[in-house]
Design a protein around this motif. Structure first.
Motif: not given
Lengths: 224, 304
Positions: B2-5, B7
């Motif tokens: 995911s994008a958060t991971r 980041l």
């Protein structure tokens, strides 16, 4: 396990009520005129579950009718299946409900999770970026569906220091701030802006939490 | 992912690069080896116990397996340390003057040379010869010389006592005693040259003896009649173990004066000296009679 490694959420139960009793529907905030089926999920991490519930609304015709954190968090749960949140999604039929539930579980499995803010994992942080809000969180935050939002959670002192860092790191504004204590005794903030601004804010937030955890006392007060 | 991971993973890499190394994994706890006790077996024979009571020598000390018991080893090491310390001690500058003694020294320049060159320790240096000629009484009956020898500790300890007692004992016998003097870095044979310079009938050197185990404070006395350079050990009489646990200085002084008197009477010393008439006065030193049991001074206490 080391610093900023993900802490995978444990989904403790996933249950469906294909045709729930109208009294139950009403009690849990559903509308018997539009909803017939309920999907219930408990998980040991509440904030990733809120994100996952919202994620479900983007993939299927479901509404998040009920989502509440339990007091003092999963370490003080009422039973082994309670965790720290009960989320309920409602749909017109079981088929739609299943689509929603699988989107929810996929999100918990691969995306939303807490991270370790120190090596021991005694401080945790949730610096999540929702690229595009669904119906649920956008309504909660007072934003339009499709907007970006940084969903930021940490323990009280870390969260307070980190929120300041996040607000200063990027062109974001606070949609909602939850000072401590929340039900789980954490503190949270919802910031909104462009996607890249939200990402920059989330990164600054996580970094600030790590730095507070590393150095809980400022220099003049280190030895007191 | 995911994008958060992504980041957070990037942030993790950045923070880890700037920070110190992650703490090492905990060291596994190694179980302690089984505790074993090796008691000193009570197997000493009565003979060993009685024999040990008569000497400070290391007899009847028992064993643990094939080894010495711990207390024996500790005692040995402590006594050896006392001996080493005694040998390593140097008579301080000015000690002789402070105690009213004529300060002499041998031709030895420093302590290490003293240990390595006994020949230099047997001759006086130029300055000391001058001192003797200027300030020492000549043509005396007995010339006592206090010296450091191999234990300056003993010299500084009971040396002065022995010198005083000896001088008194000689005077009591009507013998003329020479100027009190103290020789530094001295070997026994230094008395020959000193006695020759002051033209003494008998020269007596009282010096710290080579320390044994636990006896850093022992003195020896060597007497020679008609001292002159070239006398041998066959010309000398001596008493050793002049310390509290051996022959105490006061007792030793009387015997030494007796010996000196006998030398002057018989005009000889060493193997030629007839001590048969003096057995009663010399006591155990002359005879082979009963000797009182000796107590070993314990430097190390081990509870059993």
């Amino acid at each position: 396990m080391s610093l900023l490694d993900p802490i995978p959420p444990k989904v403790l139960s996933v249950k469906r009520l294909a045709a729930a009793d109208p009294a139950l529907l009403r009690a849990y905030g559903a509308d018997p005129a539009r909803h017939a089926s309920l999907g219930l999920v408990t998980c040991d991490q509440d904030d990733p579950t809120y994100v996952a519930l919202d994620e479900a609304t983007k993939h299927a015709g479901v509404d998040v009718v009920f989502a509440r954190s339990f007091y003092a968090g999963s370490a003080h749960a009422s039973g082994r299946l309670s965790g720290e949140i009960l989320g309920v999604i409602a749909a017109a039929d079981p088929d739609e409900l299943d689509h929603g539930l699988s989107a929810l579980l996929r999100c918990l499995e691969r995306d939303a999770c807490f991270y370790r803010a120190d090596d021991a994992g005694t401080v945790t942080v949730f610096p999540h970026v929702v690229a595009s809000l669904g119906h649920y969180l956008s309504a909660q935050a007072g934003l339009a569906p499709g907007e970006s939002m940084a969903y930021l959670v940490a323990p009280p002192i870390e969260a307070t220091m980190a929120l300041d860092a996040a607000l200063k790191a990027a062109d974001v504004r606070a949609a909602k701030v939850f000072p401590p204590p929340t039900e789980t005794n954490f503190a949270a903030a919802w910031l909104t802006g462009t996607l890249s601004a939200c990402q920059a804010a989330a990164e600054a937030y996580a970094e600030a939490v790590v730095r507070v955890a590393r150095e809980p006392r400022d220099a003049p007060f280190r030895d007191r | 992912m995911s994008a958060t991971r992504d980041l957070v993973a990037a942030l993790k890499a950045r923070l880890e690069a700037e920070g110190p190394l992650a703490p090492p994994p905990p060291v596994p706890v190694v179980a302690a080896p089984p505790h074993r006790v090796f008691p000193t077996p009570r197997t000493r024979s009565r003979y060993a116990a009685q024999a040990a009571a008569h000497t400070t020598a290391l007899v009847g000390i028992g064993h643990v397996g094939t080894r010495y018991a711990t207390d024996v080893v500790l005692q040995f090491q402590a006594e050896l340390a006392v001996a080493h310390q005694a040998v390593a001690t140097v008579l301080p500058d000015g000690w002789a003057e402070q105690n009213g003694l004529l300060p002499l020294r041998s031709r030895v320049a420093h302590h290490r040379q003293f240990l390595l060159r006994p020949d230099l320790g047997r001759r006086l240096d130029e300055a000391s010869v001058g001192l003797l000629r200027d300030r020492a009484d000549k043509d005396v009956d007995v010339q006592p010389i206090l010296a450091d020898g191999l234990s300056a500790v003993a010299c500084m300890g009971s040396g002065l006592d022995l010198l005083r007692h000896f001088t008194e004992a000689c005077r009591a016998r009507g013998l003329g005693v020479g100027t009190p003097m103290c020789a530094r870095f001295a070997r026994v044979w230094l008395e020959d040259e000193i006695g020759q310079e002051v033209r003494a009938k008998v020269a007596v050197i009282l010096l710290g003896e080579r320390p044994g185990l636990g006896t850093g404070d022992g003195l020896s006395a060597y007497l020679v009649f008609g001292p002159k350079v070239g006398k041998t050990d066959g010309d000398r009489n001596m008493m050793s173990n002049l310390h509290a646990r051996g022959t105490p200085p006061a007792q030793a002084a009387g015997r030494l004066a007796l010996l000196a008197g006998a030398m002057i009477e018989q005009r000889t010393s060493g193997v030629g000296l007839d001590l048969s008439g003096l057995a009663r006065e010399l006591g155990e030193a002359a005879g082979r009679g009963y000797r009182a049991p000796q107590e070993r001074t314990r430097l190390v206490e081990v509870s059993r």
